[in-house]
Design an enzyme around this catalytic site. Structure first.
Site, PDB file in Angstrom:
ATOM      1  N   ASP A  88       0.845  -1.191   0.000  1.00  0.00           N
ATOM      2  CA  ASP A  88       0.000   0.000   0.000  1.00  0.00           C
ATOM      3  C   ASP A  88       0.875   1.233   0.000  1.00  0.00           C
ATOM      4  O   ASP A  88       1.801   1.356   0.811  1.00  0.00           O
ATOM      5  CB  ASP A  88      -0.913   0.006   1.225  1.00  0.00           C
ATOM      6  CG  ASP A  88      -1.930   1.125   1.122  1.00  0.00           C
ATOM      7  OD1 ASP A  88      -1.879   2.053   1.949  1.00  0.00           O
ATOM      8  OD2 ASP A  88      -2.763   1.110   0.190  1.00  0.00           O
ATOM      9  N   ASP A 528      54.944 -20.762 -10.536  1.00  0.00           N
ATOM     10  CA  ASP A 528      54.215 -21.487 -11.589  1.00  0.00           C
ATOM     11  C   ASP A 528      55.228 -22.194 -12.491  1.00  0.00           C
ATOM     12  O   ASP A 528      56.446 -21.983 -12.383  1.00  0.00           O
ATOM     13  CB  ASP A 528      53.315 -20.521 -12.388  1.00  0.00           C
ATOM     14  CG  ASP A 528      52.044 -21.221 -12.882  1.00  0.00           C
ATOM     15  OD1 ASP A 528      52.143 -22.386 -13.302  1.00  0.00           O
ATOM     16  OD2 ASP A 528      50.967 -20.606 -12.842  1.00  0.00           O
ATOM     17  N   GLY A 554      58.638 -23.310 -11.094  1.00  0.00           N
ATOM     18  CA  GLY A 554      58.681 -24.577 -10.365  1.00  0.00           C
ATOM     19  C   GLY A 554      57.361 -25.311 -10.497  1.00  0.00           C
ATOM     20  O   GLY A 554      56.392 -24.776 -11.019  1.00  0.00           O
ATOM     21  N   ASP A 555      57.380 -26.529  -9.990  1.00  0.00           N
ATOM     22  CA  ASP A 555      56.203 -27.375 -10.073  1.00  0.00           C
ATOM     23  C   ASP A 555      55.731 -27.670  -8.652  1.00  0.00           C
ATOM     24  O   ASP A 555      56.471 -28.280  -7.868  1.00  0.00           O
ATOM     25  CB  ASP A 555      56.625 -28.663 -10.793  1.00  0.00           C
ATOM     26  CG  ASP A 555      55.468 -29.617 -10.945  1.00  0.00           C
ATOM     27  OD1 ASP A 555      54.542 -29.577 -10.112  1.00  0.00           O
ATOM     28  OD2 ASP A 555      55.502 -30.403 -11.907  1.00  0.00           O
ATOM     29  N   PHE A 556      54.557 -27.233  -8.342  1.00  0.00           N
ATOM     30  CA  PHE A 556      54.152 -27.349  -6.934  1.00  0.00           C
ATOM     31  C   PHE A 556      53.913 -28.787  -6.479  1.00  0.00           C
ATOM     32  O   PHE A 556      53.813 -29.043  -5.294  1.00  0.00           O
ATOM     33  CB  PHE A 556      52.990 -26.423  -6.579  1.00  0.00           C
ATOM     34  CG  PHE A 556      51.736 -26.515  -7.420  1.00  0.00           C
ATOM     35  CD1 PHE A 556      51.065 -27.708  -7.608  1.00  0.00           C
ATOM     36  CD2 PHE A 556      51.211 -25.347  -7.987  1.00  0.00           C
ATOM     37  CE1 PHE A 556      49.902 -27.761  -8.353  1.00  0.00           C
ATOM     38  CE2 PHE A 556      50.038 -25.392  -8.747  1.00  0.00           C
ATOM     39  CZ  PHE A 556      49.389 -26.612  -8.937  1.00  0.00           C
TER      40      PHE A 556
HETATM   41  O1  LIG Z   1       4.337   7.974  -8.554  1.00  0.00           O
HETATM   42  C1  LIG Z   1       3.468   7.104  -8.374  1.00  0.00           C
HETATM   43  N1  LIG Z   1       2.847   6.947  -7.208  1.00  0.00           N
HETATM   44  C2  LIG Z   1       1.912   6.001  -7.009  1.00  0.00           C
HETATM   45  C3  LIG Z   1       1.530   5.143  -8.022  1.00  0.00           C
HETATM   46  C4  LIG Z   1       0.480   4.084  -7.884  1.00  0.00           C
HETATM   47  O2  LIG Z   1      -0.437   4.474  -6.908  1.00  0.00           O
HETATM   48  C5  LIG Z   1      -1.108   3.333  -6.435  1.00  0.00           C
HETATM   49  C6  LIG Z   1      -1.154   3.437  -4.944  1.00  0.00           C
HETATM   50  O3  LIG Z   1      -2.337   2.926  -4.491  1.00  0.00           O
HETATM   51  P1  LIG Z   1      -2.436   1.598  -3.627  1.00  0.00           P
HETATM   52  O4  LIG Z   1      -1.204   1.421  -2.909  1.00  0.00           O
HETATM   53  O5  LIG Z   1      -3.653   1.654  -2.888  1.00  0.00           O
HETATM   54  O6  LIG Z   1      -2.542   0.445  -4.714  1.00  0.00           O
HETATM   55  P2  LIG Z   1      -3.664   0.162  -5.780  1.00  0.00           P
HETATM   56  O7  LIG Z   1      -3.278   0.709  -7.094  1.00  0.00           O
HETATM   57  O8  LIG Z   1      -5.015   0.522  -5.284  1.00  0.00           O
HETATM   58  O9  LIG Z   1      -3.587  -1.398  -5.908  1.00  0.00           O
HETATM   59  P3  LIG Z   1      -3.841  -2.465  -4.749  1.00  0.00           P
HETATM   60  O10 LIG Z   1      -4.525  -3.532  -5.403  1.00  0.00           O
HETATM   61  O11 LIG Z   1      -2.518  -2.837  -4.274  1.00  0.00           O
HETATM   62  O12 LIG Z   1      -4.653  -1.852  -3.663  1.00  0.00           O
HETATM   63  C7  LIG Z   1      -0.288   2.140  -6.867  1.00  0.00           C
HETATM   64  O13 LIG Z   1      -0.931   1.480  -7.918  1.00  0.00           O
HETATM   65  C8  LIG Z   1       0.983   2.753  -7.366  1.00  0.00           C
HETATM   66  O14 LIG Z   1       1.589   1.988  -8.359  1.00  0.00           O
HETATM   67  C9  LIG Z   1       2.197   5.294  -9.257  1.00  0.00           C
HETATM   68  O15 LIG Z   1       1.927   4.557 -10.231  1.00  0.00           O
HETATM   69  N2  LIG Z   1       3.141   6.271  -9.395  1.00  0.00           N
END
Ligand SMILES: O=c1[nH]cc([C@@H]2O[C@H](COP(=O)(O)OP(=O)(O)OP(=O)(O)O)[C@@H](O)[C@H]2O)c(=O)[nH]1
Length: 666
Positions: A88, A528, A554-556
């Protein structure tokens, strides 16, 4: 190929990416991870104010995304995944967490807040390991976050709206995509760029490394590396007990091992390209809730099938000295190259295009030019040129390997089949005398002609190598490999306590010179065979600050060894059979005083003996010797009275093993 082993740990696992983000899919696919995509249904509605920090919020959301997918897959009686990855991304500015804008107005407000300021981008990642017990899902979550600071330029209203109308902000945290048009808004980025894009790849690999490799053993030291991500983070790792791919099994692991790794340098790059898995499974849920899997192209297999074509294209371009023609930023059209290398225009054009497709040449409307990789490793007189090794691969190894099937069936080297009857006779003669040599320390005539140079390249025993020209060709090949590896071997351990060293079979002295560079008080002798020593002069570095190295013929196996505090065997042990090794190590052990040491440089195999590919593939030549794992080298050195054996996985082709002579003879 440093990253590949870490990613490779997941190859045999069912990995699911719990994300709909195409960027995350792309980032992970690009590094060869094989996974299915099952977008999470978890709604990003956690109460932000209940988290002390924005990253805790991002981590928790990532965790919930991944757990939702793990549970759903389990409940639907789909085969439980081994690993589910959730992520996220949020943006924070002035203590406010910004997610994806809900509409254009929201995007406008977000971007206006970011205008002219520095903000933070946090991505929380959860790696959920799943298992099924009594039909219940068990999960173990590992999570982390990464922060990147981004500064926006002052954005005019006009620019803001133009950007918003492009549609780009809508599915992106903070309302911008740094990887596309949004990049034009950015003044600077401090930290991991991919973290902003949605997935902190570097941190993810470090986490995998922590999970899939046990903590460093006291016998394994870690090597610095100046590239990022570094060998230190992914590479100097040791595998665990029985199931090296299961992090749970690593908790009590204490066996010696090497990391998987590749690779630095051109050779490793080439090998890497063969060890990458790039196929990706996408899972989509259809109307009736059934998962459908669609496999993409099996790119790894195709790459392996094409491997011989790619090798040959590299060999021929090197042989024709195409990369020499295109050095120093020279750009030439195919017709000019064809003229200079005296080849057909038609054929040259195809060869140049092949090299371009392999990343060795750049092609523009002006013509062809070397890539940085080619400039560094393929120009024949370059500092780190692999030209000698490539020519050797073409002229010798290629022929040997065309007889691989017979080699496997018979379990023997195929030198005589590859290089003819004369060779066969010589081979037979030497076999006979070799058998005699096992009884005593005498060596065969053939052995006398060979240095470790030849042994490394599995040259076998063929008469072609008796000419001065041929020997110099070998030495050039060996020299080029030594150039690539010497630094990492020389600096793998602190050797400052030693005053004198003797590199047995040290060939052109590359490692010796590197050691003197690092330890100016070290007196070093390269020992060597006379035929080798006679040809070393043209390989010596020039310049007034070069400290001389002594070369002794030489030869080791046969001759007395020069006295030294430190003995070095670089690329020697893997070649010889047990009897020869017994002769050599007994001799070194006997001459070593207490406190002196033996430094061995070899490719160290992992405990399963399937990594690194360079070493494993080399074994296919069926020489009498063998590649060994870390624990086998440790045992071998201990058998001959060396104690406190330390192993360093360097991330380069050669690893280093250091053992100290015990106070009393073994
Ligand atoms: O510069 C950039 N910043 C962010 C992004 C994209 O933004 C989204 C962030 O959203 P999230 O983490 O909630 O993810 P989702 O797209 O909703 O997919 P999930 O299924 O994981 O919830 C993310 O896609 C980043 O890639 C960007 O592209 N550039």
């Amino acid at each position: 190929m440093v990253l590949i082993p870490v990613i490779g740990k997941l190859v045999s696992k069912r990995v699911v990416l719990a994300s709909a983000s195409p960027r995350r899919q792309e980032i992970l696919t690009n590094v060869g991870l094989r996974f299915e995509v099952v977008p999470s249904w978890f709604k990003e509605t956690l109460e932000k104010s209940s988290f002390a920090t924005p990253y805790e919020y991002a981590i928790e959301t990532a965790k919930q995304k991944a757990l939702e997918v793990a549970n759903r897959m389990h409940l639907k009686h789909l085969r439980t995944p081994d690993i589910v990855i959730g992520a996220d991304t949020v943006v924070t500015v002035e203590k406010q967490i910004l997610e994806k804008p809900v509409d254009k107005q929201d995007a406008y407000e977000m971007l206006s807040r970011l205008s002219g300021k520095e903000h933070s981008v946090f991505t929380g990642v959860a790696i959920v390991h799943c298992s099924s017990k009594d039909d219940c899902l068990e999960t173990e979550v590992t999570d982390f976050y990464e922060e990147t600071k981004v500064k926006f330029a002052e954005l005019s209203e006009e620019l803001l709206w133009e950007y918003i109308h492009s549609g780009e902000p809508m599915d992106k945290a903070g309302g911008y995509g740094i990887q596309a048009l949004g990049g034009m808004l950015v003044e600077y980025v401090h930290g991991d760029f991919l973290n902003v894009v949605g997935f902190p790849l570097n941190h993810f690999c470090k986490k995998l490394a922590e999970l899939y490799y046990p903590p460093p053993k006291h016998t394994i030291h870690h090597t610095k590396n100046d590239s990022i991500p570094s060998v230190e983070t992914f590479e100097n790792l040791s595998d665990g007990e029985s199931d090296s791919s299961d992090p749970m099994h690593h908790k009590n692991a204490n066996k010696l091992d090497r990391s998987g790794t590749p690779l630095s340098g051109a050779v490793q790059t080439l090998v890497n390209s063969c060890s990458t898995e790039t196929s990706c499974m996408v899972t989509v849920e259809n109307q009736s809730g059934v998962m459908e899997y669609s496999a993409k192209f099996p790119s790894k297999i195709v790459e392996l099938m094409d491997g011989f074509r790619a090798s040959k294209a590299l060999f021929v371009a090197s042989k024709l000295k195409v990369f020499d023609l295109l050095k120093d930023k020279c750009i030439l059209k195919a017709v000019v190259v064809a003229d200079k290398v005296e080849a057909s225009v038609h054929g040259t054009e195809r060869l140049l295009d092949a090299c371009a497709s392999l990343g060795l040449l750049d092609k523009t409307h002006q013509g062809y030019s070397n890539t940085d990789l080619a400039n560094k490793y393929l120009v024949s007189d370059g500092e780190y040129s692999l030209h000698g090794y490539i020519i050797h691969s073409n002229d010798r190894l290629w022929h040997l390997f065309t007889h691989l099937e017979a080699a496997v069936k018979e379990g023997t080297m195929q030198t005589h089949q590859a290089f003819g009857k004369e060779t066969e006779d010589l081979f037979q003669r030497n076999r006979a005398s070799e058998e005699i040599s096992i009884i005593g320390p005498a060596v065969t005539e053939r052995d006398k002609l060979l240095s470790n140079t030849e042994l490394f390249f599995n040259l076998g025993k063929d008469s072609c190598y008796h000419s001065v020209e041929a020997k110099q060709r070998f030495m050039t090949a060996m020299h080029s490999i030594a150039k690539l590896t010497a630094r990492d071997v020389a600096t793998a351990f602190d050797l400052s306590q030693f005053r004198s060293a003797c590199d047995l079979g040290g060939c052109t002295g590359v490692l010796a010179h590197e050691l003197v560079q690092n330890y100016p008080n070290l007196n070093i002798t390269v020992f060597d065979l006379p035929e080798v020593i006679a040809n070393v002069s043209c390989f010596q570095p020039s310049g007034k600050h070069i400290t001389p190295v002594t070369f002794t013929a030489g030869d080791f196996f046969k001759d007395n060894l020069p006295e030294a505090d430190l003995y070095i065997l670089s690329l020697i042990l893997h070649h010889w059979n047990d009897e020869k090794i017994h002769i050599l190590l007994s001799k070194i052990s006997a001459i070593c005083k207490p406190g002196s040491a033996l430094l061995v440089a070899e490719m160290v195999l992992d405990e399963e003996k399937t990594y690194p590919p360079t070493a494993v593939l080399q074994s296919l030549s069926m020489t009498e010797g063998k590649q060994r794992s870390g624990s086998e080298y440790k045992q071998l050195l201990e058998k001959y009275g060396f104690t406190n054996v330390q192993i360093k996985i360097t991330g380069n082709i050669l690893d280093a093993i250091l053992g100290f002579r015990k106070t009393s003879a073994h």
